[in-house]
Design an enzyme around this catalytic site. Sequence first.
Site, short mmCIF file in Angstrom:
data_model
loop_
_atom_site.label_atom_id
_atom_site.label_comp_id
_atom_site.label_asym_id
_atom_site.label_seq_id
_atom_site.Cartn_x
_atom_site.Cartn_y
_atom_site.Cartn_z
CG HIS A 46 118.93 -23.15 97.15
ND1 HIS A 46 119.06 -22.70 95.86
CD2 HIS A 46 120.18 -23.49 97.57
CE1 HIS A 46 120.33 -22.77 95.51
NE2 HIS A 46 121.02 -23.24 96.52
CD GLU A 85 115.64 -21.68 94.87
OE1 GLU A 85 115.06 -22.24 95.81
OE2 GLU A 85 116.78 -22.04 94.46
NE ARG A 132 128.87 -2.04 113.53
CZ ARG A 132 127.82 -1.95 112.72
NH1 ARG A 132 127.91 -2.31 111.46
NH2 ARG A 132 126.66 -1.50 113.19
NE ARG A 135 128.16 2.07 113.14
CZ ARG A 135 128.89 1.90 112.04
NH1 ARG A 135 128.30 1.59 110.89
NH2 ARG A 135 130.20 2.03 112.09
O1 LIG Z 1 124.37 -1.25 112.16
C1 LIG Z 1 123.70 -2.19 111.72
C2 LIG Z 1 122.68 -2.78 112.49
C3 LIG Z 1 121.99 -3.85 111.96
N1 LIG Z 1 122.33 -4.30 110.73
C4 LIG Z 1 123.31 -3.75 109.99
O2 LIG Z 1 123.61 -4.20 108.88
N2 LIG Z 1 123.97 -2.69 110.50
#
Ligand SMILES: O=c1cc[nH]c(=O)[nH]1
Length: 254
Positions: free
Chosen positions: A6, A78, A166, A221
């Site tokens: 690749h 690779e 999420r 979060r």
């Molecule tokens: O919450 C996040 C922010 C960036 N990247 C991720 O995988 N999760």
Amino acid sequence: MEKVFHLGLTKADLKGASLAIVPGDPERSKRISEYLDSPVCLAQTREFHIYLGFLNESPVVICSTGIGGPSTSIAVEELAQLGITTFLRIGTTGAIQPHINEGDILVSTASVRLDGASQHFAPIEFPAVSDFGATSAMVQACESLGITHHVGITASSDTFYPGQERYDTYSGYVRKAYQGSCAEWQKLNVMNYEMESATLFTMCAALGLKAACLAGVLVNRTRQEIPNVDHHDVEKKAVTAVLKAADILLHQHK
Ligand SMILES: O=c1cc[nH]c(=O)[nH]1
Ligand SMILES: O=P(O)(O)O[C@H]1O[C@H](CO)[C@@H](O)[C@H]1O
């Protein structure tokens, strides 16, 4: 030597480099290369944007992995064929512990294996653990640069949405297995989510390669879902830290 499948490069193209810096984002490769001496672009193919430059006279490769384990595993396999033995991932991340702030740097000692690709290298009982020396260099780099950082466990998921629990605004659907999973990782002192370190750590530990990972926090979060920091400011701090770690690893014995 033939070109690898690749990346389309031969060993001679890497000028004897043994260390690679591996961001996820292809455009980050070029931005990192600008901190090196005499940077050249070796190839841009699919998600793999590959640069070679020099850090205090030692050759260093920058190669983006794209998002997730499968493409990360190709880049690592690779690059290893081309002579790379140390892989320093520089990523972005979402924190899940309230004491972590946007812009902080998280250094992963190990990862929860919420990916699929790592199971192609070792059974699930095998730890996704970073290399102690490379991780220590990242910690030392953050300390010497005065960068606020945290060291601990990362949850590394194949998916950005359900695997990181999420609830998107389209379906709001997260399958049962992942409902409540974020709270469980918080309880287990996991610092953050990202998407490549489980594959990187597992395959490198299994194949006798060295890997470490640091990431800049774009969002916490526990407070919000959409970042409102300047991505480039966070990236600059992470790049400074990873380059210092590379320098420590390449030159600590000289
Ligand atoms: O919450 C996040 C922010 C960036 N990247 C991720 O995988 N999760
Ligand atoms: O900024 P990078 O290195 O791509 O890392 C993080 O960002 C992507 C998701 O937005 C995933 O690749 C995750 O691991």
